[in-house]
Design a protein around this motif. Structure first.
Motif: not given
Lengths: 450, 323, 298
Positions: A214, A265-266, A268-269, A411, A415, A418-419, A422, A425, A441, A445
């Motif tokens: 993050i 793409p890995s 992303a993890e 945050t 986040t 990160k999505t 994903a 990826a 969004q 938030k």
């Protein structure tokens, strides 16, 4: 008669059993966190203070090893005892939060400098007013950029910088030579072109990102947005996440993976804050955008002559309003808890840790940059890598938004990215609409948090 | 006194004496309960009430230092959480569905596997004791150890799962992700089922101990096969055990925080963002304890309603079955 | 207890097929299903064990079924990477104490609920059980604040101490323990109590001499449950402990929060911290089955 006696015995034994067990178990050996005795008027010598250090080394044990002799020297010098606790990054903010809420905390604490304005808003930290500053030392010693990241403008800051960092582009010299690339890219267009040359489809990639982390994401979001001429907050402090500039910035970052395909793409993890470093050190990725990484790379067996460091690139044709920013001002600040009963002792520790010799010793040990100008006389900080990062810090880095919602910005935007990573990826194309929706969004938030 | 007068009485009259004595010992049960009540009040009841109080407060970053002085939020926190047009409400509703799906899947699978294994192992065979012990290991393993291991296995590049799927079995050439994206939900369910089914197995095995053997013998005399015995004797006899088991599993999984937190860290993929994690984020990542508390209260209310309905429905069924 | 009831167990009947003996198809179903289940159970255990004896480079690359070479270095290094020894002591003290106290309190409470009919009994039962529904996150912060205030007012430090964790965990397990023990006590014939009363025992004597020994499986079940809960709790431990009082459940995360992820050490440490619980659990499992039987089947 008889029954009453029984009843009493039962109750007594029940109570005694519980009390005895509690007493046996409660014999805690830990020193109490809030130290007692002594007021700010009393002589600091002989007092004992608690210092929460952040995890700067390769392990908490390593941090303890680095800090313990220095703190011993401090005790020998001043007679003030220091209880050191090194706290991992996963826990630090929560621990500070708990301490703030309960009023029961350490005397001195390390904070990530991007949290400054957020923590300032809680009122938990001693404002570093000008007379407090005179107790610590001379304001002029501190790097102006680092000093700017100690709180919102117009309010007394809540800490002084101790370690400084800036982002640089690390590149693998051998990989560049093999691909026939002479110089590190100066523009993002070049970086993508180079990245494509360096990506071989068989396990080697042009660039690596810590895309599941993050704060890393949020830092990148900030820098890329500045370069696009965007901003995450308007002058009134209201979030402006969905401006075209911010959408373009986020899309540009995610597209390294989604469209340019120069990022594995890995990635992303990757969320431990270590994977990208390892990818780069092991030669699986040829470029890395990181804060001072030398010490860690050495640990993975990559020597200083194997990589070069350059400033982060810029757009070839900067859009209107683009700022010449290629890094946030990174680093760690030392803050004093407002509830401290040992203000003088705490400030003495701050003064000691930011003194020239300590800045040299500690930053050398951690591979970060000193936050005071007089420490740069040491040859350890005159390597070419360090010089590049120093220049970035001095000329083209700027502090993250110094507003109370900064930690929520990190945050929510981090986040959202990160999505998006994903999605990228898993092979999805990233569109402006997707990015805009994600940022919208995130903004809702964040506004809810206020 | 009671003891002396009781001595020598006939056993038949003891029951009546017992009742009388109980009324005389009015204080004793309360004294016995006292420690439990104290701890329950201290750790469960009072903090929960404070939590409910906080849910009506605007307890954000600006007020955490002086939390008792946080301004009242009225019903705003609730309104916010339940406003499904807003990203927060939308995310909360989404988490609710994810949690519901997760819980139903985990409870159903755990119950099925646990009961299945218990039934298959009802009759003795060589190595049964050892196998039973072995099957209990996942439950005995501390939650964090087990979940960390699953996280390790689910990694895209270093994990065993993809090693098997991609490299050993060649099921797909493109290594899937397990900790992010759509598959994260599956990972979460698999991890939870792995840890939970042995508990169902243990409880059902225990429940089977009390089914009298002659019931089965009688059924065999009537020509009942394995399947019929299972349907006519085993499952009905297990009903009281199952009622409790399913409820306990439901409550545990619906509130589960450990599994997603250890598996994904602070931030889970939206597809696997359980309510507990969502509330944790709101409270500890976004520093909005009022809002987080309101969400927790809503969660609690939901669980209370579900439990009440469940208990009423099942007790009615039980009475009907008894008649 | 008879842990292996069920039909067809006469020892001399190896060849004789009892009418209760299952058909072939059942045997094959059993073999296949239990094998699959065994593999499912084994996989993470295998990963944990094999990774714990791999050198660091092995766990950083793609997964290998066997270590490139066997090393026990992770088992040595894991103690210094994080202060695992201290966490171990903390977890042991916290889990042992909260278990002991929880069991004692639960026995008293369950005895009251099982043997006496008093006003408020139903309220107590319902309240205690409904605490099982409380989301931990709802009372985490309030509880912490209450502990801090108790510390400020009375000098009994509950925040960031093992004592605070003990009090917290022992309460977590009380509802289930009381419920299970009350069920178990109900299954112990009242006649035993009466006989003891006839012999001059008071309520406490009866409880200690008659009920507690007879309820041993139930008590062991409750003890194991309490210990496991305290040993594995993450959420409260992460907020309510500091470096000195940290438990394993939280401490283990520190292997991953460092600048390197020592997966081999994480696996070794996971294994080591699991062993005491798993061994105790498995050693006591016969009692668990008996304890759950009487406690839940009523």
């Amino acid at each position: 008669m008889h029954g009453l006696a029984h009843r009493r015995t039962t109750a007594t034994i029940a109570a005694a059993a519980v009390a005895a067990l509690l007493a046996a178990c409660g014999s805690d050996t830990k020193p109490s966190t809030t130290t007692t005795g002594g007021s700010s008027g009393a002589p600091a010598s002989g007092q004992s203070i608690t210092y929460w250090a952040s995890d700067q080394g390769s392990s908490i044990a390593d941090d303890v090893k680095v800090l313990t002799p220095e703190l011993k020297a401090f005790t020998a010098q001043t007679g003030i005892k220091v209880n050191l606790e090194v706290i991992g990054w996963n826990d630090l903010l929560n621990r500070i939060l708990a301490a703030t809420t309960s009023g029961q905390g350490p005397d001195v604490v390390n904070i990530g400098n991007t949290w400054s304005a957020s923590l300032q808003a809680t009122g938990a930290f001693l404002p570093v007013s000008s007379d407090v500053m005179t107790q610590i030392g001379d304001t002029g010693r501190f790097l102006p950029g680092a000093l700017a990241a100690t709180g919102a403008a117009g309010k007394p800051p809540v800490g002084v910088p101790i370690y400084s960092t800036a982002y640089g582009l690390y590149y693998n010299k051998a990989a560049f030579a093999a691909a026939g690339i002479a110089t590190p890219p100066a523009t993002w267009e070049d970086l993508v072109a180079d990245g494509k040359k360096l990506t071989d489809g068989a396990g080697k990639w042009g660039l690596t990102l810590e895309a599941g982390q993050i704060p890393e994401n949020a830092h990148a979001a900030f820098v890329f947005s500045e370069q696009q001429g965007g901003s995450w907050f308007d002058d009134a402090g209201k979030p402006t996440f969905t401006t075209p500039q911010n959408v373009a910035a986020i899309k540009q970052i995610v597209d390294f993976m989604a469209a340019d395909k120069i990022v594995n793409p890995s990635d992303a993890e990757s969320s431990n804050g270590t994977e990208a470093l390892q990818e780069f050190a092991s030669g699986k990725a040829a470029m890395l955008m990181w804060q001072p990484a030398g010490a860690n790379l050495a640990k993975y067996g990559m020597t200083a002559d194997q990589y070069g460091v350059a400033p982060l690139p810029f757009p070839a044709s900067p859009p209107a309003g683009s700022k010449h920013i290629d890094s946030m001002v990174g680093g760690i600040n030392l803050a004093v808890f407002a509830n401290t009963k040992h203000k003088d002792a705490a400030l003495q520790l701050v003064k000691f840790l930011t003194s020239q010799p300590e800045e040299i010793t500690l930053n050398k040990a951690y591979g970060s940059l000193p936050s005071v100008s007089d420490a740069y006389s040491d040859p350890a900080f005159k390597t070419s890598d360090d010089t590049v990062l120093q220049n970035v810090l001095a000329s083209s880095a700027t502090a993250m938004p110094e507003i109370a919602q900064e930690s929520q910005f990190e945050t929510s935007v981090g986040t959202a990215m990160k999505t998006l990573f994903a999605d990228a990826a898993s092979g999805k194309a990233i569109t402006d609409a997707m990015v805009g929706d994600a940022l919208n969004q995130a903004q809702q938030k964040m506004e809810a948090g206020g | 006194m009671t003891v002396a007068t009781d001595r020598g009485r006939s056993l038949r009259r003891l029951a009546a004496a017992d009742r009388r004595r109980s009324t005389r010992h009015k204080a004793l049960p309360y004294l016995l309960l006292l420690p439990a009540v104290c701890f329950e009040l201290l750790v469960h009841v009072i903090p929960m009430l404070v939590g409910v109080w906080i849910s009506f407060k605007q307890l954000t970053i600006y007020f955490i230092r002086n939390w008792t002085g946080a301004p009242s939020a009225g019903l705003n926190n609730y309104r916010f959480a339940l406003n499904f047009n807003n990203a927060v409400g939308k995310a909360l509703l989404h988490s609710f569905y994810v949690t519901l799906g997760f819980t139903v899947l985990v409870v159903a699978l755990s119950w099925l596997i646990g009961t299945g294994a218990a039934v298959l192992m009802q009759n003795p065979f060589r190595g049964r004791g050892l196998l039973r012990t072995y099957f209990l290991v996942p439950y005995a393993l501390p939650a964090f150890s087990a979940t960390i291991t699953w996280e390790f296995m689910f990694q895209r590049d270093h994990g065993l799962v993809n090693q098997v799927i991609v490299h050993d079995l060649h099921l797909t050439s493109h290594a899937p992700f397990w900790l992010i994206g759509n598959n994260a939900f599956a990972s979460l369910v698999i991890t939870a089922v792995w840890r939970t089914w042995p508990f169902a197995f243990l409880v059902v095995t225990a429940g089977m101990q009390s089914i009298p053997t002659d019931l089965y013998e009688a059924a065999v005399m009537d020509g009942a096969g394995v399947w019929q015995r299972l349907r006519k004797i085993t499952l009905p006899s297990l009903r009281p055990v199952n009622l409790v088991l399913v409820l306990v599993l439901f409550l545990w999984n619906f509130n589960d925080f450990n599994t997603p937190f250890v598996l994904f860290g602070n931030v889970a993929a939206p597809q696997a963002n359980l309510l507990s994690l969502q509330i944790y984020d709101t409270s500890f990542q976004n520093w909005n304890f009022g809002s987080g508390s309101a969400m927790s209260v809503l969660l609690l209310l939901f669980l209370l309603v579900v439990t009440a309905i469940y208990l009423v429905a099942t007790s009615r069924g039980r009475k009907a079955a008894d008649v | 207890m008879s842990s292996t009831p069920g039909p067809a167990r006469s020892p001399g009947a190896a060849k004789y097929r009892s009418p209760l003996a299952p058909p072939k198809s059942f045997l094959w179903t059993r073999r296949i299903a239990l094998t699959l289940l065994g593999l499912f159970t084994a996989t993470p255990l295998f990963v944990m064990i094999s990774s714990s004896v791999k050198p660091l480079v092995d766990v950083q690359g793609t997964f290998d079924w066997v270590p490139s070479h066997l090393t026990f270095q992770p088992y040595v290094e894991m103690w210094s990477t994080v202060p695992l020894g201290r966490y171990f002591v903390n977890s042991t003290v916290v889990a042992a104490c909260s278990t002991a106290i929880s069991v004692v309190i639960a026995i008293f409470a369950a005895y009251a609920v099982s043997r006496y009919r008093f006003r408020g009994r139903q309220v107590f039962r319902v309240t205690v059980l409904s605490t099982q529904m409380f989301p931990g996150i709802l009372f985490l912060l309030p509880l912490y604040l209450i502990y801090v205030n108790i510390g400020n007012d009375t000098g009994i430090t509950l925040s960031n101490t093992r004592l605070g964790l003990i009090v917290t965990y022992l309460t977590f397990t009380l509802p289930f323990s009381i419920w299970l023990l009350a069920g178990y006590f109900d299954s112990i014939p009242r006649e035993l109590d009466e006989a003891a009363a006839v012999d001059g025992s008071g309520p406490l004597g009866t409880l200690l001499r008659i009920v507690v020994p007879a309820a041993r499986p139930g008590i062991i079940t409750v003890g194991v449950y309490s210990f496991m809960t305290a040993w594995g709790e993450v959420l409260f431990a992460s907020v309510m402990t500091d470096d000195n009082t940290r438990t394993l459940a939280v401490g283990l995360r520190n292997y991953a929060s460092e600048n390197d992820v020592y997966w081999n050490q994480i696996m070794a440490a996971s294994l080591v911290v699991s062993v005491p619980v798993v061994v105790a659990f498995l050693a006591l499992q016969r009692y668990l089955i008996a304890g759950l039987t009487a406690g839940s089947v009523k």
